[in-house]
Design a protein around this motif. Structure first.
Motif, mmCIF file in Angstrom:
data_model
loop_
_atom_site.group_PDB
_atom_site.id
_atom_site.type_symbol
_atom_site.label_atom_id
_atom_site.label_comp_id
_atom_site.label_asym_id
_atom_site.label_seq_id
_atom_site.Cartn_x
_atom_site.Cartn_y
_atom_site.Cartn_z
ATOM 1 N N UNK A 56 52.080 -6.598 -20.599
ATOM 2 C CA UNK A 56 50.825 -6.386 -21.072
ATOM 3 C C UNK A 56 49.856 -6.857 -20.155
ATOM 4 N N UNK A 57 48.658 -6.585 -19.938
ATOM 5 C CA UNK A 57 47.597 -6.637 -19.181
ATOM 6 C C UNK A 57 47.064 -8.186 -19.471
ATOM 7 N N UNK A 58 47.278 -8.520 -20.534
ATOM 8 C CA UNK A 58 46.692 -9.966 -20.739
ATOM 9 C C UNK A 58 47.413 -10.841 -21.749
ATOM 10 N N UNK A 59 47.539 -12.008 -21.861
ATOM 11 C CA UNK A 59 48.262 -12.707 -23.083
ATOM 12 C C UNK A 59 47.506 -12.734 -24.203
ATOM 13 N N UNK A 232 49.574 2.016 -19.259
ATOM 14 C CA UNK A 232 49.060 1.936 -17.900
ATOM 15 C C UNK A 232 50.038 2.795 -17.247
ATOM 16 N N UNK A 233 49.566 3.381 -16.110
ATOM 17 C CA UNK A 233 50.139 3.999 -15.250
ATOM 18 C C UNK A 233 51.162 3.474 -14.243
ATOM 19 N N UNK A 234 50.745 3.386 -12.969
ATOM 20 C CA UNK A 234 51.555 3.054 -12.019
ATOM 21 C C UNK A 234 51.263 1.385 -11.826
ATOM 22 N N UNK A 235 51.655 0.658 -12.833
ATOM 23 C CA UNK A 235 51.710 -0.766 -13.290
ATOM 24 C C UNK A 235 52.661 -1.536 -12.414
ATOM 25 N N UNK A 236 53.663 -1.038 -11.596
ATOM 26 C CA UNK A 236 54.633 -1.572 -11.165
ATOM 27 C C UNK A 236 54.099 -2.441 -9.978
ATOM 28 N N UNK A 237 53.097 -2.364 -9.401
ATOM 29 C CA UNK A 237 52.384 -3.096 -8.464
ATOM 30 C C UNK A 237 52.074 -4.734 -9.159
#
Length: 339
Positions: A56-59, A232-237
């Motif tokens: 997830x982007x945030x807690x 999210x797409x290329x969130x591996x970064x």
């Protein structure tokens, strides 16, 4: 030199972390084709001995998803009166999930199994909300980074089993508790139905949290994440930063705890300080003798390029972290000693 002790969220990625991010192999995570995200999720699920994890982007989004997984609109979650889901998630429990919070008056952000038992609404009494979930926070932020007694957690698990309630852990700073108390993630995985862990606090990542649980609980998690904010797409970064942090930044949390204890010791000797909560991890919460002194106290620190945060009701907070160096620590202790 700015000494920023407002939170452990102010850290910047190290060169090693940035290198890992920039060289990450990525794909489209909406199709579950990002190998680095998949690796991070698999690793954290394995750490806790659970079946499935989701980035997830945030807690806050991870916690809100967990609340939704365990409840239906009109239900009620039992939590501490100082909990993050009540104070700091924008009223999301009611807005996103349509549920209410029954607040327990715990100690240091922690409550007992007996309190949980007494707070459960009778399921056949349709005038009151249906209790469906118990939520705890470890470490407890407003409790001063306090750590739960795992034996009490196991007692709460038994109460939840008896009453068919879910049990969720807001583990934003669980890494700190694990290091401070020499505990195992797998022990937590055996007790909780779902756990959220943050990568962007003590571990020093720029962004990211992970929700972990077993398949029966997590099967709808990706749909709820979609509803709350999309894929999210290329969130591996970003996931690469999490993998790097797990390899390099876990054990060093003990250094943050040591510095926090040393700050506690100095604060407790200052005449202007009324009370310092017992420090267990990387958070120090303290009160001044008079609330009117707060602005003067903060200005004196600001004049020395030191930033703290007020929590209201006369309480101030200090949080040690990855970017708080030994040189900064020495200067801060010196400034405090001469206030």
């Amino acid at each position: 030199m700015i000494i920023d002790l407002r939170s452990d969220t102010v850290t910047k990625p190290t060169k090693g972390m940035l290198d890992a991010m920039m060289t990450a192999k990525v794909g489209d995570d909406v199709y579950k084709e990002d190998p680095t995200v998949n690796a991070l999720e698999a690793r954290i699920a394995d750490m806790f001995g659970m079946e499935k994890a989701l980035f997830f982007p945030t807690g806050t989004m991870a916690n809100q998803t967990a609340l939704k997984l365990h409840t239906n609109p009109g239900d009620q979650v039992i939590c501490d009166s100082n909990s993050h889901i009540y104070h700091y998630e924008g009223g999301g429990a009611s807005f996103n999930c349509g549920i209410s919070c029954k607040l327990l008056q715990g100690s240091g952000g922690m409550f007992t199994a007996k309190q949980v038992e007494e707070a459960i609404n009778p399921p056949d009494f349709y005038h009151s909300p249906l209790t469906s979930l118990v939520e705890i926070e470890n470490t407890a932020n407003r409790g001063g980074g306090s750590c739960w007694d795992f034996n009490e957690i196991k007692k709460i698990r038994k109460v939840c089993d008896t009453h068919s309630l879910g049990l969720h852990l807001d583990g934003a700073r669980l890494w700190n508790a694990l290091i401070a108390k020499n505990e195992s993630p797998k022990d937590y995985g055996q007790v909780f139905d779902s756990i959220s862990v943050c990568l962007s606090k003590g571990l020093g990542c720029p962004v990211g949290s992970v929700l972990v649980g077993n398949e029966a609980v997590m099967q709808k998690a990706i749909r709820i994440r979609k509803i709350l904010g999309g894929g999210m797409r290329q969130v591996g970064y970003l996931a690469a930063a999490g993998l790097y942090a797990l390899d390099n930044n876990l054990e060093r949390l003990a250094s943050d705890h040591k510095k926090a204890k040393e700050i506690e010791s100095v604060l407790s000797k200052l005449a202007i300080v009324k009370h310092v909560q017992t420090v267990e991890t990387n958070i120090i919460i303290f009160e001044l003798q008079q609330q009117a002194h707060e602005a003067q106290f903060l200005k004196a620190l600001d004049d020395n390029n030191i930033k703290l945060i007020g929590m209201g009701n006369g309480k101030l907070r200090i949080v040690t972290h990855l970017d708080y160096t030994n040189a900064m620590h020495d200067k801060f202790l010196d400034v405090l000693s001469h206030l």
